[in-house]
Design an enzyme around this catalytic site. Structure first.
Site, PDB file in Angstrom:
ATOM      1  N   LYS A 177     -18.845 -12.326  48.345  1.00 54.76           N
ATOM      2  CA  LYS A 177     -17.540 -12.719  47.822  1.00 54.76           C
ATOM      3  C   LYS A 177     -16.712 -13.250  48.978  1.00 54.76           C
ATOM      4  O   LYS A 177     -16.865 -12.805  50.126  1.00 54.76           O
ATOM      5  CB  LYS A 177     -16.843 -11.523  47.158  1.00 54.76           C
ATOM      6  CG  LYS A 177     -17.526 -11.045  45.878  1.00 54.76           C
ATOM      7  CD  LYS A 177     -16.791  -9.865  45.243  1.00 54.76           C
ATOM      8  CE  LYS A 177     -17.484  -9.424  43.956  1.00 54.76           C
ATOM      9  NZ  LYS A 177     -16.815  -8.253  43.320  1.00 54.76           N
ATOM     10  N   ASP A 196     -13.641  -2.956  43.411  1.00 58.81           N
ATOM     11  CA  ASP A 196     -12.555  -3.855  43.000  1.00 58.81           C
ATOM     12  C   ASP A 196     -12.220  -3.698  41.516  1.00 58.81           C
ATOM     13  O   ASP A 196     -11.300  -4.354  41.021  1.00 58.81           O
ATOM     14  CB  ASP A 196     -12.865  -5.318  43.349  1.00 58.81           C
ATOM     15  CG  ASP A 196     -14.136  -5.854  42.713  1.00 58.81           C
ATOM     16  OD1 ASP A 196     -14.791  -5.118  41.938  1.00 58.81           O
ATOM     17  OD2 ASP A 196     -14.485  -7.023  42.989  1.00 58.81           O
ATOM     18  N   ARG A 197     -12.935  -2.797  40.811  1.00 64.14           N
ATOM     19  CA  ARG A 197     -12.642  -2.523  39.403  1.00 64.14           C
ATOM     20  C   ARG A 197     -12.435  -1.031  39.203  1.00 64.14           C
ATOM     21  O   ARG A 197     -13.025  -0.211  39.911  1.00 64.14           O
ATOM     22  CB  ARG A 197     -13.781  -3.009  38.503  1.00 64.14           C
ATOM     23  CG  ARG A 197     -13.952  -4.523  38.516  1.00 64.14           C
ATOM     24  CD  ARG A 197     -14.918  -4.984  37.445  1.00 64.14           C
ATOM     25  NE  ARG A 197     -16.239  -4.425  37.642  1.00 64.14           N
ATOM     26  CZ  ARG A 197     -17.040  -4.035  36.642  1.00 64.14           C
ATOM     27  NH1 ARG A 197     -16.629  -4.096  35.392  1.00 64.14           N
ATOM     28  NH2 ARG A 197     -18.236  -3.576  36.904  1.00 64.14           N
ATOM     29  N   HIS A 253     -10.728  -5.207  36.344  1.00 63.43           N
ATOM     30  CA  HIS A 253     -10.025  -5.812  37.476  1.00 63.43           C
ATOM     31  C   HIS A 253      -8.529  -5.769  37.165  1.00 63.43           C
ATOM     32  O   HIS A 253      -8.089  -6.221  36.103  1.00 63.43           O
ATOM     33  CB  HIS A 253     -10.436  -7.272  37.654  1.00 63.43           C
ATOM     34  CG  HIS A 253     -11.833  -7.478  38.128  1.00 63.43           C
ATOM     35  ND1 HIS A 253     -12.186  -7.431  39.457  1.00 63.43           N
ATOM     36  CD2 HIS A 253     -12.976  -7.748  37.451  1.00 63.43           C
ATOM     37  CE1 HIS A 253     -13.479  -7.666  39.589  1.00 63.43           C
ATOM     38  NE2 HIS A 253     -13.985  -7.860  38.376  1.00 63.43           N
ATOM     39  N   ARG A 292     -24.740 -14.793  44.361  1.00 63.87           N
ATOM     40  CA  ARG A 292     -25.358 -13.539  43.942  1.00 63.87           C
ATOM     41  C   ARG A 292     -26.810 -13.779  43.557  1.00 63.87           C
ATOM     42  O   ARG A 292     -27.111 -14.723  42.827  1.00 63.87           O
ATOM     43  CB  ARG A 292     -24.593 -12.979  42.748  1.00 63.87           C
ATOM     44  CG  ARG A 292     -24.937 -11.564  42.369  1.00 63.87           C
ATOM     45  CD  ARG A 292     -24.204 -11.160  41.099  1.00 63.87           C
ATOM     46  NE  ARG A 292     -22.769 -11.376  41.163  1.00 63.87           N
ATOM     47  CZ  ARG A 292     -21.979 -11.356  40.105  1.00 63.87           C
ATOM     48  NH1 ARG A 292     -22.483 -11.171  38.899  1.00 63.87           N
ATOM     49  NH2 ARG A 292     -20.688 -11.536  40.240  1.00 63.87           N
ATOM     50  N   SER A 314     -21.723  -5.756  43.942  1.00 61.84           N
ATOM     51  CA  SER A 314     -20.752  -5.331  42.937  1.00 61.84           C
ATOM     52  C   SER A 314     -21.357  -4.267  42.015  1.00 61.84           C
ATOM     53  O   SER A 314     -21.832  -3.236  42.468  1.00 61.84           O
ATOM     54  CB  SER A 314     -20.246  -6.546  42.161  1.00 61.84           C
ATOM     55  OG  SER A 314     -19.197  -6.198  41.293  1.00 61.84           O
ATOM     56  N   HIS A 315     -21.384  -4.555  40.704  1.00 65.57           N
ATOM     57  CA  HIS A 315     -21.878  -3.594  39.712  1.00 65.57           C
ATOM     58  C   HIS A 315     -23.284  -3.944  39.234  1.00 65.57           C
ATOM     59  O   HIS A 315     -23.786  -3.330  38.291  1.00 65.57           O
ATOM     60  CB  HIS A 315     -20.943  -3.581  38.501  1.00 65.57           C
ATOM     61  CG  HIS A 315     -20.853  -4.910  37.821  1.00 65.57           C
ATOM     62  ND1 HIS A 315     -20.100  -5.937  38.333  1.00 65.57           N
ATOM     63  CD2 HIS A 315     -21.432  -5.387  36.691  1.00 65.57           C
ATOM     64  CE1 HIS A 315     -20.217  -6.993  37.539  1.00 65.57           C
ATOM     65  NE2 HIS A 315     -21.026  -6.691  36.546  1.00 65.57           N
ATOM     66  N   ASP A 368     -18.366  -1.918  44.451  1.00 63.73           N
ATOM     67  CA  ASP A 368     -17.560  -2.371  45.591  1.00 63.73           C
ATOM     68  C   ASP A 368     -16.081  -2.076  45.410  1.00 63.73           C
ATOM     69  O   ASP A 368     -15.256  -2.518  46.207  1.00 63.73           O
ATOM     70  CB  ASP A 368     -17.801  -3.853  45.869  1.00 63.73           C
ATOM     71  CG  ASP A 368     -17.341  -4.765  44.742  1.00 63.73           C
ATOM     72  OD1 ASP A 368     -17.292  -4.318  43.579  1.00 63.73           O
ATOM     73  OD2 ASP A 368     -17.031  -5.942  45.019  1.00 63.73           O
ATOM     74  N   ASP A 413     -16.446   0.632  40.385  1.00 63.59           N
ATOM     75  CA  ASP A 413     -17.740  -0.036  40.448  1.00 63.59           C
ATOM     76  C   ASP A 413     -18.244  -0.007  41.884  1.00 63.59           C
ATOM     77  O   ASP A 413     -17.628   0.614  42.757  1.00 63.59           O
ATOM     78  CB  ASP A 413     -17.653  -1.455  39.880  1.00 63.59           C
ATOM     79  CG  ASP A 413     -16.801  -2.390  40.716  1.00 63.59           C
ATOM     80  OD1 ASP A 413     -15.915  -1.902  41.449  1.00 63.59           O
ATOM     81  OD2 ASP A 413     -17.008  -3.622  40.640  1.00 63.59           O
TER      82      ASP A 413
END
Length: 464
Positions: free
Chosen positions: A117, A250-251, A333, A18, A107-108, A248, A246
């Site tokens: 990822k 995943d949360r 998550h 990242r 992501s966030h 992407d 978020d």
């Protein structure tokens, strides 16, 4: 070996890669990521990688460079295009000819950030695996060849799999449910639109148009301000609850019918009750930042609570190791391995939340209201130099041990006292320490925070 590539060291994180696009991360880095990951996969006997990307403005450029690097290492590529990270995980898990995956996502994080990822053979790829990618790139130790490339559309299959989260529940049991969905202009948008068109009940959508400028609010549901639009929607339309994701997806974040935020560990307590009625005695994993409420609830419902290190890759790896069917983090998550693949998927969590309200026979508002009241801090984050943060935690641990304190040190130190508990840990992804505390009383919470500050002062630090 050919000419290598050196990554800016700060972009090689514990759980992913990242950086800031144009400063610490560019197309050459993405090409090297593709070459290195493809080399790892090829040497493990694999031959095909699936690649997806989120809605950030820089993601298409980075995706193209990753694909170029993979092909140059002699590995075939399956491109699924714009996708939420869990859709990439789903593609890797469900396509029998695919052996690994790379998702381009920030992501966030702020909109000028981006990264990658990974998943390899259905397992999380992190820590030493990511450092190994850096070593391969630096040495130019890459396999060479000419791979193929094809595009596949997996959105419909992914949505169909999400719908299976309602298996066994009559559709008429859900027809009266009214839910708000906030995609935050992130990668969740297309899947949210397709999913909600297939779900029973009434659904109100916010910000499903993918826009890497994030014009409405930043897509991070752990920050209360980012849930303001969802709370307003729930109030205006008198919805049963609302969910948010978020960047992407995943949360998951959630609010009940009164607009009260339901945090990640509270959601895990609800999911645990639902699961443990069907899988009695199961082990449920929660991260070290989770409230005592979550651990107590798991035990009260007949499960075995396990506290583990924070980090989505670490939780997934522990669940695989011990065969746990459910896990979750304070950050939102949630990992279902009972009737799903075990990876973190905010959209699937939303579907399972709908199912839980039916199976438990209670509204989300009533379930949240029935939870014990506690006083707690949010996650307190403060800068500490990278070469100091872990040493400071070790100093605190040694003092606590010398004082005979009651603490757990699986990830930083989580200290139990008569007032409750407090946590101090070093972030694996940033040059910060994080702290959290929880008590049954406000006075107790203040005493816990003073203990944190006292320990920091003894190590020459402060929360600032």
């Amino acid at each position: 070996m050919g000419v290598g590539h050196r990554f800016e060291p700060t972009i090689l994180r514990e759980y992913d890669i990242r950086g800031v696009v144009g400063e610490t991360l560019d197309g050459q880095d993405a090409y090297a990521v593709g070459r290195s990951f493809a080399t790892v996969l090829r040497r493990s006997g694999g031959c095909r990688i699936v690649v997806g990307y989120d809605g950030r403005l820089s993601s298409p450029m980075l995706e193209a460079a990753v694909v170029e690097g993979i092909i140059a290492s002699g590995i075939d590529v399956v491109r699924i295009g714009l996708a939420a990270t869990p859709m990439l995980y789903f593609a890797e898990a469900s396509q029998p000819d695919v052996h690994g995956g790379i998702q381009i996502t920030g992501s966030h994080n702020p909109r000028d950030h981006n990264g990658f990822k990974f998943v390899l053979g259905g397992k999380p790829f992190f820590g030493a695996d990511i450092r190994h990618l850096g070593d391969l790139a630096a040495a130019g130790d890459w396999d060479a060849g000419t791979g193929g490339c094809e595009a596949r559309n997996v959105l419909e299959a992914y949505v169909e799999r999400l719908l299976q989260g309602l298996s066994g529940i009559p559709a008429d049991a859900l027809t009266g449910l009214r839910v708000g969905w906030d995609a935050g202009n992130g990668a969740a948008g297309p899947a949210v639109e397709r999913l909600t068109s297939r779900l029973p009940g009434e659904h109100h959508l916010l910000f499903t148009e993918v826009d890497g400028n994030f014009p409405n609010h930043h897509p991070d549901p752990t920050i209360a301000a980012n849930l303001a639009d969802l709370r307003a929607l729930v109030a205006k339309e008198k919805l049963d609850f609302g969910v948010a994701f978020d960047g992407d997806a995943d949360r998951i974040g959630a609010v009940d019918g009164t607009g009260c935020i339901i945090w990640g560990d509270q959601l895990l307590a609800i999911f645990a009750e639902d699961l443990l009625r069907r899988v009695p005695g199961a082990t449920v994993v929660a991260d070290v930042k989770a409230s005592r409420l979550a651990f107590d609830a798991i035990a009260r419902f007949g499960g075995h609570p396990m506290m583990w290190k924070s980090g989505h890759s670490l939780i997934k790896a522990k669940m695989l190791e011990i065969g746990a069917p459910l896990g979750g983090e304070m950050s939102g998550h949630v990992f279902f391995a009972d009737d799903y693949f075990g990876f973190d998927d905010g959209l699937y969590a939303a579907v399972r939340l709908m199912a839980a309200t039916v199976r438990l026979g209670s509204s989300l508002t009533d379930m949240r209201a029935a939870m014990p009241a506690t006083f707690n801090t949010p996650e307190l984050r403060f800068h500490v130099d990278e070469d100091r943060k872990f040493a400071a935690i070790e100093e605190v641990r040694e003092r606590l041990a010398g004082d005979g304190a009651d603490f757990v040190d699986i990830d930083g130190v989580r200290v139990n006292t008569e007032d409750g508990w407090w946590l101090l840990r070093a972030s694996n992804t940033q040059d910060v320490l994080t702290a959290r505390a929880e008590s049954d009383t406000d006075d107790g919470l203040q005493r816990l925070v003073r203990q944190i500050d006292a320990q920091l002062a003894l190590s020459g630090l402060s929360r600032g």
